[in-house]
Write a protein that holds these residues in place. Sequence first.
Motif, short mmCIF file in Angstrom:
data_model
loop_
_atom_site.label_atom_id
_atom_site.label_comp_id
_atom_site.label_asym_id
_atom_site.label_seq_id
_atom_site.Cartn_x
_atom_site.Cartn_y
_atom_site.Cartn_z
N ASP A 284 45.21 20.65 9.10
CA ASP A 284 46.21 21.08 8.30
C ASP A 284 46.12 21.12 7.09
N SER A 285 44.99 20.16 6.49
CA SER A 285 44.70 19.95 4.99
C SER A 285 43.85 21.08 4.51
N GLY A 286 43.20 22.01 5.44
CA GLY A 286 42.33 23.06 5.00
C GLY A 286 41.02 22.72 4.63
N ALA A 287 40.72 21.45 4.93
CA ALA A 287 39.37 20.97 4.44
C ALA A 287 38.41 21.46 5.48
N GLU A 288 37.14 21.66 4.91
CA GLU A 288 35.97 21.90 5.64
C GLU A 288 35.25 20.81 6.22
N CYS A 289 35.37 19.64 5.83
CA CYS A 289 34.65 18.61 6.29
C CYS A 289 35.61 17.46 5.98
N VAL A 290 35.24 16.14 6.99
CA VAL A 290 36.30 15.11 6.50
C VAL A 290 35.11 13.86 6.24
N ILE A 291 35.38 13.04 5.32
CA ILE A 291 34.49 12.09 4.69
C ILE A 291 35.06 10.75 4.93
N ALA A 292 33.88 9.93 5.36
CA ALA A 292 34.58 8.29 5.75
C ALA A 292 33.57 7.27 5.02
N GLY A 293 34.15 6.05 5.11
CA GLY A 293 33.32 5.08 4.55
C GLY A 293 32.66 4.13 5.55
N ASP A 294 33.27 4.27 6.74
CA ASP A 294 32.99 3.34 7.92
C ASP A 294 32.34 4.34 8.91
N LEU A 295 31.00 4.23 9.75
CA LEU A 295 30.59 5.12 10.58
C LEU A 295 31.34 5.13 11.74
N GLY A 296 32.11 3.83 12.24
CA GLY A 296 32.81 3.94 13.51
C GLY A 296 34.03 5.01 13.53
N CYS A 297 34.61 5.10 12.38
CA CYS A 297 35.73 5.89 12.13
C CYS A 297 35.40 7.36 12.20
N LEU A 298 33.96 7.66 11.48
CA LEU A 298 33.69 9.19 11.53
C LEU A 298 33.07 9.65 12.70
N MET A 299 32.54 8.62 13.79
CA MET A 299 31.76 9.00 15.04
C MET A 299 32.99 9.30 15.87
N THR A 300 34.09 8.66 15.68
CA THR A 300 35.30 9.03 16.46
C THR A 300 35.86 10.27 16.09
N LEU A 301 36.18 10.57 14.87
CA LEU A 301 36.78 11.93 14.27
C LEU A 301 35.69 13.06 14.66
N GLU A 302 34.48 12.71 14.58
CA GLU A 302 33.52 13.80 14.72
C GLU A 302 33.53 13.98 16.15
N GLY A 303 33.45 13.28 17.17
CA GLY A 303 33.47 13.32 18.44
C GLY A 303 34.60 14.28 18.81
N LYS A 304 35.75 13.68 18.37
CA LYS A 304 37.05 14.55 18.75
C LYS A 304 36.91 16.22 18.13
N LEU A 305 36.26 16.23 17.12
CA LEU A 305 36.37 17.52 16.50
C LEU A 305 35.34 18.39 17.49
N HIS A 306 34.52 17.93 17.67
CA HIS A 306 33.30 18.70 18.58
C HIS A 306 33.76 18.84 19.92
N ARG A 307 34.56 17.94 20.56
CA ARG A 307 35.02 18.23 21.89
C ARG A 307 36.04 19.34 21.94
N LEU A 308 36.88 19.40 20.85
CA LEU A 308 37.83 20.27 20.72
C LEU A 308 37.28 21.66 20.17
N GLY A 309 35.88 21.69 19.88
CA GLY A 309 35.44 22.91 19.56
C GLY A 309 35.54 23.39 17.84
N HIS A 310 36.12 22.33 17.32
CA HIS A 310 36.17 22.78 15.60
C HIS A 310 34.97 22.72 15.13
N ARG A 311 34.76 23.39 14.11
CA ARG A 311 33.41 23.34 13.10
C ARG A 311 33.54 22.50 11.95
#
Length: 251
Positions: A207-234
């Motif tokens: 909903d934010s319209g962002a092209e990428c998400v940034i995080a300071g903890d890799l655990g959070c980032l891997m969780t977000l990236e994994g879900k984005l990938h499984r849903l087919g988002h770019r």
Amino acid sequence: MPQSSTSKKSAAGLWVTCLVNLFRPSVAWAVVRLLNQAGIDVIVPKHQTCCGQPSYNGGDRSNARRAARQVIRQFERLDYMVVPSGSCAAMIRKHYPELLKEDRDWSARANNLAAKCYELTEFLNHVAGYDGTQVSSLKATYHDSCSGLRELNLKTAPRDLLGRVRGLELVEMRDAERCCGFGGAFCLKYPELSNDMVSRKIRNIMDSGAECVIAGDLGCLMTLEGKLHRLGHRIRGYHIAEILAGMEGDA
């Protein structure tokens, strides 16, 4: 936040973190680049291990203390300790002193290390200085990790730093401070609840319209990236060190 007693450029020990070491070493290289650009010598102690947080959170205080002593041995001689993770930094700075407070031989050493342990963004923002970099045009949103925000009060430091990146437009997602559902062992113990939490987070990122998400903890980032990938988002995910070092094209 620890108080720096000197503005001299000196030696900082890099805490690599288990997840960075195993899954995304580019984050460590980005930190080295950032610290070198600030005129700081970087030392990576060879015998660093886990900070002990999994044992600590699981109630295994004996092994948590053993890990803490090992970390203290490796980093106590250095001027600073820099950690690209709010979660690990909070463990070392907030929990080591409590964990070892009744140990006559180690209590003072734990407090000494805690006083010079910095999460990466607060170190760049308040001690080393950060002049900014140039990235290709990028619209991004930032996720606040629970440990960084609630234990270290890391709210403005990452946003101040990202504001100095030329070419980067930072937009706030709804509920940026809400947990992503990772939480270390939490996502393993409560997978359905974790999935609901990350699904809500993904909707807010979209909903934010962002092209990428940034995080300071890799655990959070891997969780977000994994879900984005499984849903087919770019939408891509970056650790903040990669963006600040201008390595977004390498991640």
